[in-house]
Motif scaffolding. Sequence first.
Motif, mmCIF file in Angstrom:
data_model
loop_
_atom_site.group_PDB
_atom_site.id
_atom_site.type_symbol
_atom_site.label_atom_id
_atom_site.label_comp_id
_atom_site.label_asym_id
_atom_site.label_seq_id
_atom_site.Cartn_x
_atom_site.Cartn_y
_atom_site.Cartn_z
ATOM 1 N N ASN A 239 17.058 40.748 -17.694
ATOM 2 C CA ASN A 239 16.978 39.402 -18.087
ATOM 3 C C ASN A 239 16.139 38.982 -19.353
ATOM 4 O OD1 ASN A 239 18.212 38.327 -15.846
ATOM 5 N ND2 ASN A 239 16.448 38.937 -14.404
ATOM 6 N N ASN A 240 15.120 40.012 -19.623
ATOM 7 C CA ASN A 240 14.542 39.881 -20.899
ATOM 8 C C ASN A 240 15.378 39.677 -22.041
ATOM 9 O OD1 ASN A 240 12.119 39.600 -19.847
ATOM 10 N ND2 ASN A 240 11.786 41.758 -19.819
ATOM 11 N N ALA A 241 16.621 40.415 -22.284
ATOM 12 C CA ALA A 241 17.681 40.438 -23.143
ATOM 13 C C ALA A 241 18.495 39.271 -23.156
ATOM 14 C CB ALA A 241 18.450 41.604 -22.898
ATOM 15 N N ASN A 242 18.388 38.267 -22.054
ATOM 16 C CA ASN A 242 19.063 36.885 -22.013
ATOM 17 C C ASN A 242 18.433 36.059 -22.419
ATOM 18 O OD1 ASN A 242 21.065 38.359 -20.932
ATOM 19 N ND2 ASN A 242 20.364 38.486 -18.870
ATOM 20 N N ASP A 243 17.546 35.996 -23.267
ATOM 21 C CA ASP A 243 16.645 34.869 -23.297
ATOM 22 C C ASP A 243 17.031 34.271 -24.720
ATOM 23 O OD1 ASP A 243 14.488 33.399 -24.178
ATOM 24 O OD2 ASP A 243 12.833 34.551 -23.927
ATOM 25 N N GLY A 244 17.586 33.121 -24.722
ATOM 26 C CA GLY A 244 18.234 32.398 -25.837
ATOM 27 C C GLY A 244 19.425 32.677 -26.314
ATOM 28 N N VAL A 245 20.391 32.952 -25.441
ATOM 29 C CA VAL A 245 21.801 33.494 -26.129
ATOM 30 C C VAL A 245 22.900 32.637 -25.865
ATOM 31 C CG1 VAL A 245 20.994 35.960 -25.425
ATOM 32 C CG2 VAL A 245 21.759 34.569 -23.698
ATOM 33 N N VAL A 246 22.384 31.190 -25.540
ATOM 34 C CA VAL A 246 23.389 30.340 -25.476
ATOM 35 C C VAL A 246 23.588 29.526 -26.691
ATOM 36 C CG1 VAL A 246 24.410 28.375 -23.988
ATOM 37 C CG2 VAL A 246 23.473 30.254 -23.024
ATOM 38 N N GLY A 247 24.381 29.354 -27.308
ATOM 39 C CA GLY A 247 24.412 28.532 -28.662
ATOM 40 C C GLY A 247 25.615 27.678 -29.164
ATOM 41 N N TYR B 297 25.533 35.024 -13.656
ATOM 42 C CA TYR B 297 24.456 34.852 -14.748
ATOM 43 C C TYR B 297 24.446 33.120 -14.900
ATOM 44 C CZ TYR B 297 24.625 39.585 -15.947
ATOM 45 O OH TYR B 297 24.469 41.006 -15.791
ATOM 46 N N SER B 298 23.445 32.415 -14.507
ATOM 47 C CA SER B 298 23.564 30.914 -14.628
ATOM 48 C C SER B 298 22.598 30.628 -15.780
ATOM 49 C CB SER B 298 22.959 30.495 -13.365
ATOM 50 O OG SER B 298 24.009 30.388 -12.642
ATOM 51 N N TRP B 299 22.921 29.577 -16.409
ATOM 52 C CA TRP B 299 22.053 29.071 -17.453
ATOM 53 C C TRP B 299 20.635 28.816 -16.903
ATOM 54 C CZ3 TRP B 299 24.206 23.975 -20.605
ATOM 55 C CH2 TRP B 299 25.112 24.623 -21.525
ATOM 56 N N ASN B 300 19.716 29.104 -17.756
ATOM 57 C CA ASN B 300 18.342 28.868 -17.420
ATOM 58 C C ASN B 300 17.355 28.564 -18.652
ATOM 59 O OD1 ASN B 300 15.465 30.309 -16.957
ATOM 60 N ND2 ASN B 300 16.363 30.413 -14.825
ATOM 61 N N TYR C 135 19.878 33.178 -19.827
ATOM 62 C CA TYR C 135 20.584 33.219 -18.502
ATOM 63 C C TYR C 135 19.348 33.992 -17.672
ATOM 64 C CZ TYR C 135 24.743 33.191 -20.941
ATOM 65 O OH TYR C 135 25.987 32.741 -21.695
ATOM 66 N N TRP C 136 19.487 33.841 -16.293
ATOM 67 C CA TRP C 136 18.760 34.663 -15.467
ATOM 68 C C TRP C 136 19.737 35.229 -14.370
ATOM 69 C CZ3 TRP C 136 13.913 36.255 -15.875
ATOM 70 C CH2 TRP C 136 13.255 36.824 -14.811
ATOM 71 N N HIS C 137 19.654 36.470 -14.374
ATOM 72 C CA HIS C 137 20.795 37.103 -13.679
ATOM 73 C C HIS C 137 20.413 37.125 -12.218
ATOM 74 C CE1 HIS C 137 22.478 40.990 -11.635
ATOM 75 N NE2 HIS C 137 23.427 40.518 -12.149
ATOM 76 N N ASN C 138 21.016 36.598 -11.180
ATOM 77 C CA ASN C 138 20.861 36.546 -9.667
ATOM 78 C C ASN C 138 21.530 37.674 -9.077
ATOM 79 O OD1 ASN C 138 19.903 35.745 -7.384
ATOM 80 N ND2 ASN C 138 21.445 33.833 -7.208
ATOM 81 N N ASN C 139 21.004 38.582 -8.797
ATOM 82 C CA ASN C 139 21.668 39.803 -8.068
ATOM 83 C C ASN C 139 22.445 39.186 -6.614
ATOM 84 O OD1 ASN C 139 20.958 41.630 -9.784
ATOM 85 N ND2 ASN C 139 19.189 42.071 -8.726
ATOM 86 N N GLY C 140 23.807 39.464 -6.626
ATOM 87 C CA GLY C 140 24.490 38.711 -5.337
ATOM 88 C C GLY C 140 25.045 37.672 -5.618
ATOM 89 N N GLY C 141 24.826 37.100 -6.635
ATOM 90 C CA GLY C 141 25.795 35.722 -7.026
ATOM 91 C C GLY C 141 24.688 34.628 -6.099
ATOM 92 N N GLY C 142 25.369 33.405 -6.201
ATOM 93 C CA GLY C 142 24.782 32.221 -5.527
ATOM 94 C C GLY C 142 24.019 31.287 -6.322
ATOM 95 N N ASN C 143 23.178 31.955 -7.192
ATOM 96 C CA ASN C 143 22.290 31.337 -8.011
ATOM 97 C C ASN C 143 21.519 30.051 -7.481
ATOM 98 O OD1 ASN C 143 22.897 32.746 -10.545
ATOM 99 N ND2 ASN C 143 24.990 31.942 -10.256
ATOM 100 N N ASN C 144 21.097 30.297 -6.142
ATOM 101 C CA ASN C 144 20.513 29.072 -5.548
ATOM 102 C C ASN C 144 18.871 29.073 -5.874
ATOM 103 O OD1 ASN C 144 22.804 28.438 -4.160
ATOM 104 N ND2 ASN C 144 22.276 29.961 -2.655
ATOM 105 N N HIS C 145 18.662 28.847 -7.151
ATOM 106 C CA HIS C 145 17.229 28.878 -7.492
ATOM 107 C C HIS C 145 17.124 27.614 -8.444
ATOM 108 C CE1 HIS C 145 16.117 32.730 -6.057
ATOM 109 N NE2 HIS C 145 17.222 33.445 -6.757
ATOM 110 N N ALA C 146 16.126 26.829 -8.430
ATOM 111 C CA ALA C 146 16.125 25.548 -8.816
ATOM 112 C C ALA C 146 16.107 25.395 -10.599
ATOM 113 C CB ALA C 146 14.355 24.994 -8.636
#
Length: 791
Positions: A98-106, A143-146, A154-165
């Motif tokens: 997840n640390n590598a997914n910091d600021g990767v949407v442009g 991998y959902s926007w975060n 992104y924050w990778h949510n193992n198993g899918g769902g992305n049910n985090h605020a």
Amino acid sequence: MKKITTFLALLLTCIIGATAADFVPTAGTKYLFKCKGDNNVVCTREGTTILQAQQSVSDASYFTIESKVEGEATYFYIHPASDATKYVYITQTPSNDNNANDGVVGVTNTKDDATCLWKITFNYGDNGQPCAFNITPKGYDNYSWNCRNKGIGYWHNNGGGNNHANNSWYITPNVELNGYYTIKNTAYKDAKDTRYTNLYNNFSEDNYTRAAQELPTPLTNNYVWHVTTANNNVLTVLNGQGTPLYHDGDASLPKLNVAYSDGTNYYFGEALNGGNSGRNYKLTIWKGGDYNKYDNQWEFAKVDASNIYNVVCNIEDGYVTYNATSEKAKNGGFFFISSTPEVANFTAATVPNYDAAVSISGNTINVNYAYNLAKITELAKEALAKTGVGYPTATAATRTALENAVKAGTNAAAIGNALNAFKTSTDEIQMPEDGKAYRIKVPYNNGTVNLLYCNGEKIGNKAASETTPATDEVFVCHIVNGKYMFATNYGTYLSWADSGDNGAKSYSTSAQTTTYIVQNDWTIEPATLDKGQAGSVSLTDRADVFGLVQMKALEKTGTTNYYLNSRINDAFISQYPTDKFYDTGWNGQNRSCYYQFEEVEYPNTITFHDAQNINGVSHIATFSAPFATIIPEGVKAYYVSAKGAEATMTAIDAQAIPANQGVILTSESGAAATMVPAASETAAAITGNQLGHSAGAAKSLTAGEGYILGNGTEGTAFYPCKAGSLPINKAYLLGNGESAIVMNFGNAVTGINTIAAPASSKAPIFDLSGRRVVKATKGLYIQNGKKVIVK
């Protein structure tokens, strides 16, 4: 079963279908992307090609969205609203780190479907988590926007769902709802749905928002809502009665987050639902319903506000009635009045301990309540009389201030303000004391007050009339490193539910351990009305928690503190560490996280008796307890380890006396001593103790069954007992006979002393120099090779 599951089952009896349709953007509409978790809004900040997040909305915060269908899947291009030739894209392949997914949407000028297509899928949430959208790159559903430190990532949510605020997003046009509206559920658009739709409040009935089939004619204030929109599409909603939205989870919703809108209808992140006949048409929450369900959508119809009179009231319980229509309004409420009103047109509600006055200034109706001096003084004196655990200490600043205000006796407002500060203070609050015994009451929101109890098999809570004997209600305190441990009259220790011997976390019927562990240590705090992550503390009755405390302790893994929540049916419950309950819960079962400590007498405070004619001792007592107890400073403890006319008393060198062991206590000062329950203190190992005990309960003895400590012809000695009852937490000497057994504590060698029968006239008696004595007078002699005392 969790509440959301039960509710979902009820709603599905009335609602057909539960699958969200694909997100459908409106061509040309400018959308905001707002994170549910922190309310940050995405923007294309100047000087960077990486999407950023900020609290405020600016021109750079808007985007347009267009659909592209590939096979059975729908994807979306996302453009900055200011330039449709640019595309939001993924700058690098998502990483499991997840640390590598910091600021990767442009943002890029190059259209590439491999990096510029996005899924936008509805997130149903998970038992209290948000209902919003996940925005994921094509081919990477986990991998959902975060909002990240360097920008949107992104924050990778193992198993899918992305049910985090923080992985959930509201996608809406900018909302501008400012004014007075009626609010209507859109369920009426479905011919199969017969629920009511127009929201209204009636605080004279209860604190729920309900729906009616039709709006009244003429329109009354309780059907009208003052709505204002703050930045980030947050609505503030207040009814004409001065009350917010209330849903049937016993909570208010003064603010709403717009999660989706087509410009006419609105879906909120709180997942508001219109309710149905099974819910008595109460406003409710259905997180399992999606944004395109009619009964989860709402429309606002503007109301002419040219003849509105606003109400300003200075206390929460106060309100005013417009006599002509019987409409009521609290502070923040309003009336529709076509002609200029007069003071006589209004009646202020009677509120205990206050005098009220109504005045009118322009379009404002002022309702001012002032304390009645006599009544507020009486209340203040009643509050000051309350002392003990949970109340301000004798030296608390708020107590002193209230005492001074009452003493002055002329300023009702000063007394009222001091009283409010006194009753709501969480500073300088009395806590349980070392060695003291308490009854722990459990108040419930329905007015019931139960007691914590222990019957040996478990710790639970039930009505006082059902707890017998009274010692079942006793909890003896020991302070351990600033925390509080409680021993029961059965020798067990109060524990958070899942640390008990039955090992279950929720719905426990144990909540005790038989030996001391760290999970027996409790943090005790003054009561507060916060409810935690998924708890339910009802504020509808403005609960008074003066004098109450809340308790929390470690669960069985020893890593997380949970609050102790008592269910009225004699069990304990908690879902999350911060959960607190004070409400009518599932299936009408009341739950409470609040406790009231009442100090009670318990025989662990020793009153010493003068020792008459005992060598080496000035004060003496016997003791036993169902739990291990610490030997107090200045007290010595002995047990008896031999039988016959003469026995051996051995001093206990350990820190504590074991549970269920009789002992003899001695004291030079004779001051009362409190025997405090032991925690990690080392208890002595005692075998063959010839002292019986009455630990935890009085003991019936037959005549001559043992010897009871008393004063008689032989001075202070163990005398043959008469038939009767030995009081609780005492000790007696085992054996039977007719002669008293006297004691000698004069031999200090290794702490061993003698306890023997009086000297027999048939054996020769010698003084301490070895000379035979014809007739022994009062003093110390040698008989049968032993030291004896002659009284």
